[in-house]
Design a protein around this motif. Structure first.
Motif, short mmCIF file in Angstrom:
data_model
loop_
_atom_site.label_atom_id
_atom_site.label_comp_id
_atom_site.label_asym_id
_atom_site.label_seq_id
_atom_site.Cartn_x
_atom_site.Cartn_y
_atom_site.Cartn_z
N ALA A 1 0.81 -1.22 0.00
CA ALA A 1 0.00 0.00 0.00
C ALA A 1 0.85 1.27 0.00
N GLY A 2 2.15 1.14 0.20
CA GLY A 2 3.02 2.32 0.26
C GLY A 2 2.81 3.14 1.52
N VAL A 3 2.56 2.44 2.65
CA VAL A 3 2.29 3.09 3.93
C VAL A 3 3.43 2.78 4.90
N ASP A 4 3.96 3.79 5.56
CA ASP A 4 5.07 3.64 6.50
C ASP A 4 4.59 2.96 7.78
N ARG A 5 5.03 1.73 7.97
CA ARG A 5 4.62 0.92 9.13
C ARG A 5 5.09 1.51 10.46
N GLU A 6 6.18 2.27 10.45
CA GLU A 6 6.69 2.88 11.67
C GLU A 6 5.78 4.00 12.18
N ARG A 7 5.01 4.60 11.29
CA ARG A 7 4.17 5.74 11.65
C ARG A 7 2.67 5.40 11.69
N TRP A 8 2.21 4.54 10.81
CA TRP A 8 0.79 4.31 10.60
C TRP A 8 0.37 2.90 11.00
N THR A 9 -0.91 2.75 11.37
CA THR A 9 -1.53 1.44 11.57
C THR A 9 -2.72 1.35 10.61
N ILE A 10 -2.69 0.37 9.72
CA ILE A 10 -3.78 0.19 8.76
C ILE A 10 -5.00 -0.36 9.50
N LEU A 11 -6.13 0.32 9.35
CA LEU A 11 -7.37 -0.08 10.03
C LEU A 11 -8.50 -0.43 9.06
N GLY A 12 -8.38 -0.08 7.80
CA GLY A 12 -9.46 -0.37 6.86
C GLY A 12 -8.97 -0.42 5.43
N ILE A 13 -9.72 -1.12 4.59
CA ILE A 13 -9.37 -1.25 3.17
C ILE A 13 -10.66 -1.24 2.37
N ASP A 14 -10.71 -0.41 1.34
CA ASP A 14 -11.81 -0.44 0.37
C ASP A 14 -11.29 -1.03 -0.93
N ILE A 15 -12.03 -1.99 -1.48
CA ILE A 15 -11.75 -2.52 -2.81
C ILE A 15 -13.01 -2.27 -3.62
N ALA A 16 -12.88 -1.50 -4.68
CA ALA A 16 -14.04 -1.14 -5.51
C ALA A 16 -13.81 -1.62 -6.94
N VAL A 17 -14.83 -2.28 -7.48
CA VAL A 17 -14.76 -2.75 -8.85
C VAL A 17 -15.84 -2.02 -9.63
N ASP A 18 -15.41 -1.24 -10.62
CA ASP A 18 -16.32 -0.49 -11.48
C ASP A 18 -15.77 -0.67 -12.90
N ALA A 19 -15.56 0.39 -13.62
CA ALA A 19 -14.90 0.27 -14.93
C ALA A 19 -13.48 -0.24 -14.73
N THR A 20 -12.90 0.12 -13.59
CA THR A 20 -11.58 -0.38 -13.19
C THR A 20 -11.68 -0.82 -11.74
N THR A 21 -10.64 -1.46 -11.25
CA THR A 21 -10.59 -1.85 -9.84
C THR A 21 -9.69 -0.87 -9.11
N SER A 22 -10.16 -0.42 -7.95
CA SER A 22 -9.35 0.50 -7.14
C SER A 22 -9.27 0.00 -5.71
N VAL A 23 -8.20 0.38 -5.04
CA VAL A 23 -7.98 0.02 -3.65
C VAL A 23 -7.58 1.27 -2.89
N THR A 24 -8.21 1.48 -1.74
CA THR A 24 -7.83 2.56 -0.84
C THR A 24 -7.62 1.95 0.53
N VAL A 25 -6.50 2.31 1.16
CA VAL A 25 -6.17 1.83 2.50
C VAL A 25 -6.38 3.00 3.46
N TYR A 26 -6.96 2.72 4.63
CA TYR A 26 -7.20 3.74 5.65
C TYR A 26 -6.32 3.42 6.86
N ALA A 27 -5.54 4.41 7.28
CA ALA A 27 -4.58 4.16 8.35
C ALA A 27 -4.61 5.27 9.40
N PHE A 28 -4.32 4.87 10.63
CA PHE A 28 -4.27 5.77 11.78
C PHE A 28 -2.83 6.23 11.99
#
Length: 130
Positions: free
Chosen positions: A39-66
């Motif tokens: 996800a390209g998220v710095d593990r030393e700073r952030w904690t991943i708490l959620g993930i959206d995977i959306a399939v439409d014309a293309t597939t996208s992913v968004t990660v939510y981090a604290f």
């Protein structure tokens, strides 16, 4: 004024089908990227708490981090307590670049299960008969 988006249940247009999803983290093995690296998220700073995977014309992913660094909270227990005490947990969105979405989905989870049922019967027991 900053706009805040509350992450709720997944929805899609008319949401004719609704459901649940569950995933199991992939087993970290030497040489394979972690969820944070994918996800390209710095593990030393952030904690991943959620993930959206959306399939439409293309597939996208968004990660939510604290952001542990700016909050001063370190453990998941402290983050959970913050949510119970304040009624919310602030997160930042990290969209996964389009060229990395397929690798993210393939490598991030050992198992990914999605179950959808017709919205009109979502509160009914569906029983499979052979």
């Amino acid at each position: 004024m900053t706009e805040h988006q509350v992450l709720g249940p997944a929805s899609a247009g008319w949401s004719d089908y609704v459901g649940t999803a569950a995933a199991e983290d992939a087993v970290a093995t030497l040489g394979s990227p972690s969820l944070y690296e994918l996800a390209g998220v710095d593990r030393e700073r952030w904690t991943i708490l959620g993930i959206d995977i959306a399939v439409d014309a293309t597939t996208s992913v968004t990660v939510y981090a604290f952001d542990r660094q700016s909050s001063g909270l370190v453990s998941v227990d402290e983050i959970e307590r913050l949510g119970w005490e304040s009624g919310q947990i602030p997160v930042s969105a990290f969209p996964v670049s389009a060229d990395r979405v397929d690798a993210f989905i393939e490598d991030a989870f050992k198992r990914l299960s999605i179950r959808l049922v017709a919205r009109t019967v979502r509160d009914q027991a569906l029983v499979v008969h052979d």
